[in-house]
Design a protein around this motif. Structure first.
Motif, PDB file in Angstrom:
ATOM      1  N   MET A 208       0.834  -1.190   0.000  1.00 53.45           N
ATOM      2  CA  MET A 208       0.000   0.000   0.000  1.00 53.45           C
ATOM      3  C   MET A 208       0.879   1.253   0.000  1.00 53.45           C
ATOM      4  SD  MET A 208      -3.103   0.648   2.616  1.00 53.45           S
ATOM      5  CE  MET A 208      -2.824   2.265   3.281  1.00 53.45           C
ATOM      6  N   SER A 209       0.527   2.203  -0.838  1.00 55.61           N
ATOM      7  CA  SER A 209       1.377   3.388  -0.889  1.00 55.61           C
ATOM      8  C   SER A 209       0.977   4.384   0.199  1.00 55.61           C
ATOM      9  CB  SER A 209       1.353   4.031  -2.274  1.00 55.61           C
ATOM     10  OG  SER A 209       0.222   4.838  -2.421  1.00 55.61           O
ATOM     11  N   GLN A 210       1.959   5.140   0.644  1.00 55.35           N
ATOM     12  CA  GLN A 210       1.734   6.139   1.678  1.00 55.35           C
ATOM     13  C   GLN A 210       1.933   7.515   1.068  1.00 55.35           C
ATOM     14  OE1 GLN A 210       3.864   5.340   5.484  1.00 55.35           O
ATOM     15  NE2 GLN A 210       4.947   3.826   4.295  1.00 55.35           N
ATOM     16  N   ASP A 211       1.454   8.522   1.749  1.00 58.99           N
ATOM     17  CA  ASP A 211       1.684   9.890   1.307  1.00 58.99           C
ATOM     18  C   ASP A 211       2.778  10.519   2.160  1.00 58.99           C
ATOM     19  OD1 ASP A 211      -0.398   9.519  -0.382  1.00 58.99           O
ATOM     20  OD2 ASP A 211      -1.610  11.183   0.365  1.00 58.99           O
ATOM     21  N   PHE A 212       3.802  11.024   1.480  1.00 61.73           N
ATOM     22  CA  PHE A 212       4.862  11.752   2.169  1.00 61.73           C
ATOM     23  C   PHE A 212       4.850  13.195   1.704  1.00 61.73           C
ATOM     24  CE2 PHE A 212       6.590   7.469   2.556  1.00 61.73           C
ATOM     25  CZ  PHE A 212       7.020   7.470   3.863  1.00 61.73           C
TER      26      PHE A 212
ATOM     27  N   GLU B 221       5.585   5.565  -3.596  1.00 61.15           N
ATOM     28  CA  GLU B 221       4.831   6.374  -2.631  1.00 61.15           C
ATOM     29  C   GLU B 221       4.443   7.703  -3.291  1.00 61.15           C
ATOM     30  OE1 GLU B 221       4.437   4.433  -0.357  1.00 61.15           O
ATOM     31  OE2 GLU B 221       6.260   3.499   0.368  1.00 61.15           O
ATOM     32  N   GLN B 222       3.359   8.291  -2.777  1.00 65.37           N
ATOM     33  CA  GLN B 222       2.963   9.617  -3.250  1.00 65.37           C
ATOM     34  C   GLN B 222       3.810  10.641  -2.498  1.00 65.37           C
ATOM     35  OE1 GLN B 222       0.456  10.103  -5.586  1.00 65.37           O
ATOM     36  NE2 GLN B 222       0.519   7.881  -5.744  1.00 65.37           N
ATOM     37  N   VAL B 223       4.553  11.447  -3.233  1.00 64.75           N
ATOM     38  CA  VAL B 223       5.462  12.399  -2.582  1.00 64.75           C
ATOM     39  C   VAL B 223       5.189  13.817  -3.078  1.00 64.75           C
ATOM     40  CG1 VAL B 223       7.895  13.099  -2.343  1.00 64.75           C
ATOM     41  CG2 VAL B 223       7.297  10.665  -2.312  1.00 64.75           C
ATOM     42  N   SER B 224       5.099  14.751  -2.132  1.00 63.55           N
ATOM     43  CA  SER B 224       5.113  16.151  -2.540  1.00 63.55           C
ATOM     44  C   SER B 224       6.147  16.868  -1.691  1.00 63.55           C
ATOM     45  CB  SER B 224       3.730  16.794  -2.399  1.00 63.55           C
ATOM     46  OG  SER B 224       3.413  16.988  -1.050  1.00 63.55           O
TER      47      SER B 224
ATOM     48  N   GLY C  51      -1.372  12.377   5.787  1.00 58.15           N
ATOM     49  CA  GLY C  51      -0.090  11.800   5.349  1.00 58.15           C
ATOM     50  C   GLY C  51       1.022  12.105   6.331  1.00 58.15           C
ATOM     51  N   GLN C  52       2.223  11.692   6.002  1.00 56.63           N
ATOM     52  CA  GLN C  52       3.356  11.981   6.877  1.00 56.63           C
ATOM     53  C   GLN C  52       4.028  13.274   6.447  1.00 56.63           C
ATOM     54  OE1 GLN C  52       5.858   9.026   8.421  1.00 56.63           O
ATOM     55  NE2 GLN C  52       4.954   7.392   7.191  1.00 56.63           N
ATOM     56  N   LEU C  53       4.324  14.096   7.423  1.00 55.82           N
ATOM     57  CA  LEU C  53       4.955  15.383   7.132  1.00 55.82           C
ATOM     58  C   LEU C  53       6.389  15.371   7.672  1.00 55.82           C
ATOM     59  CD1 LEU C  53       4.071  18.179   5.939  1.00 55.82           C
ATOM     60  CD2 LEU C  53       3.743  18.903   8.295  1.00 55.82           C
ATOM     61  N   LEU C  54       7.340  15.634   6.784  1.00 57.69           N
ATOM     62  CA  LEU C  54       8.751  15.687   7.184  1.00 57.69           C
ATOM     63  C   LEU C  54       9.268  17.085   6.885  1.00 57.69           C
ATOM     64  CD1 LEU C  54       9.857  12.409   5.381  1.00 57.69           C
ATOM     65  CD2 LEU C  54       9.426  12.640   7.810  1.00 57.69           C
ATOM     66  N   THR C  55       9.974  17.661   7.825  1.00 56.62           N
ATOM     67  CA  THR C  55      10.473  19.030   7.623  1.00 56.62           C
ATOM     68  C   THR C  55      11.992  19.081   7.695  1.00 56.62           C
ATOM     69  OG1 THR C  55       8.449  19.858   8.624  1.00 56.62           O
ATOM     70  CG2 THR C  55      10.243  21.413   8.436  1.00 56.62           C
TER      71      THR C  55
END
Lengths: 130, 76
Positions: free
Chosen positions: A1-5, A32-35, A125-129
Motif C-alpha cells: 500500500m502506498s503512503q503519502d509523504f 509512494e505519493q510524494v510532494s 499523510g506523513q509530514l517531514l520538515t
C-alpha cells in the motif's frame, strides 16, 4: 500500500537539502505519493541558472562536498519527479518575496502553492520538515 | 527477446546506484535482466528491499572483490 509523504524544505544548507532529496527520490521511486514544498532559504537553489552551491552546515556536509560520487540534491529531486511523479511545489509566498515568477524556476517545479492548499493535501499523510 | 544489461554505478553513494537502477528499469522490457555494479554497501541491502517492495525479481546478489553485482529481472 502506498503512503503519502509531504516534505517541507526550508533550510538552505547542503545536508538538509541532501537528506530531503534522498527521502523524496527513494520514496517516489518506490511508488509512494510524494510532494515537496520549497520555501524560505531552500527555494533560491531552484531558480534557473542559479549556480550557487548550498553552504555546508558541518563536517558531514564538507565530506559530501568533496566526494564526487554523492548525487547532487537537485538531480535527486529531478529524479523524484521524473521517475516517481513527485510533486515539487514552490511556496507562493516565497516567490512573492523573491519577486520572481514560477517560470523563473527549474521546469520540474510547479505549480506555485500556498500553505493552505499544501496543508489540505497533506492531511492524513506523513509530514517531514528539513 | 530478453536482454541483460550492466549498469556501472561504482564509486557513487546512496541513493545514486538505486536511482540508476530505477532509471534503467523504467526503460527496460518485461523479462529483461539488469546487473547493477556498486561499491556502496548500503545499496547491496537497499536494492533487494526496493525489488521486494515494487515486485520485481531479485536474481542474484554477489560481492566480487569490492564490487557488488546485483541482478534484477523486470517482471511487470
Amino acid at each position: 500500500m502506498s503512503q503519502d509523504f509531504h516534505i517541507v524544505c526550508i533550510s538552505g544548507t547542503r545536508e538538509k537539502l541532501q537528506m530531503a532529496a534522498m527521502f523524496a527520490s527513494v520514496a517516489a521511486a518506490t511508488g509512494e505519493q510524494v510532494s515537496v514544498f520549497f520555501s524560505m532559504n531552500a527555494l533560491p537553489y531552484f531558480v534557473k541558472d542559479n549556480a550557487v552551491e548550498a553552504p555546508v552546515e558541518g563536517e558531514f556536509g564538507a565530506l559530501m562536498a568533496q566526494e564526487p560520487g554523492v548525487p547532487p540534491f537537485k538531480q535527486l529531486f529531478k529524479q523524484a519527479a521524473e521517475l516517481g511523479d513527485a510533486k515539487l511545489l514552490p511556496c507562493s509566498m516565497a516567490l512573492d518575496l523573491l519577486k520572481i515568477s514560477e517560470e523563473a524556476l527549474d521546469p520540474e517545479l510547479g505549480p506555485a502553492t500556498g500553505l493552505t492548499r499544501f496543508l489540505n493535501d497533506a492531511e492524513g499523510g506523513q509530514l517531514l520538515t528539513f | 527477446m530478453s536482454e541483460c544489461k550492466t549498469i556501472d554505478a561504482r564509486d557513487t553513494f546512496c541513493p545514486g546506484p538505486l536511482m540508476e537502477l530505477i532509471t534503467y528499469m523504467k526503460q527496460a522490457s518485461v523479462g529483461d535482466t539488469l546487473e547493477l555494479l556498486s561499491t556502496d554497501q548500503g545499496t547491496a541491502s537497499d536494492v533487494p528491499e526496493w525489488v521486494n517492495k515494487v515486485g520485481h525479481e531479485m536474481v542474484s546478489s554477489e560481492k566480487i572483490g569490492e564490487v557488488w553485482h546485483l541482478k534484477v529481472r523486470k517482471t511487470k
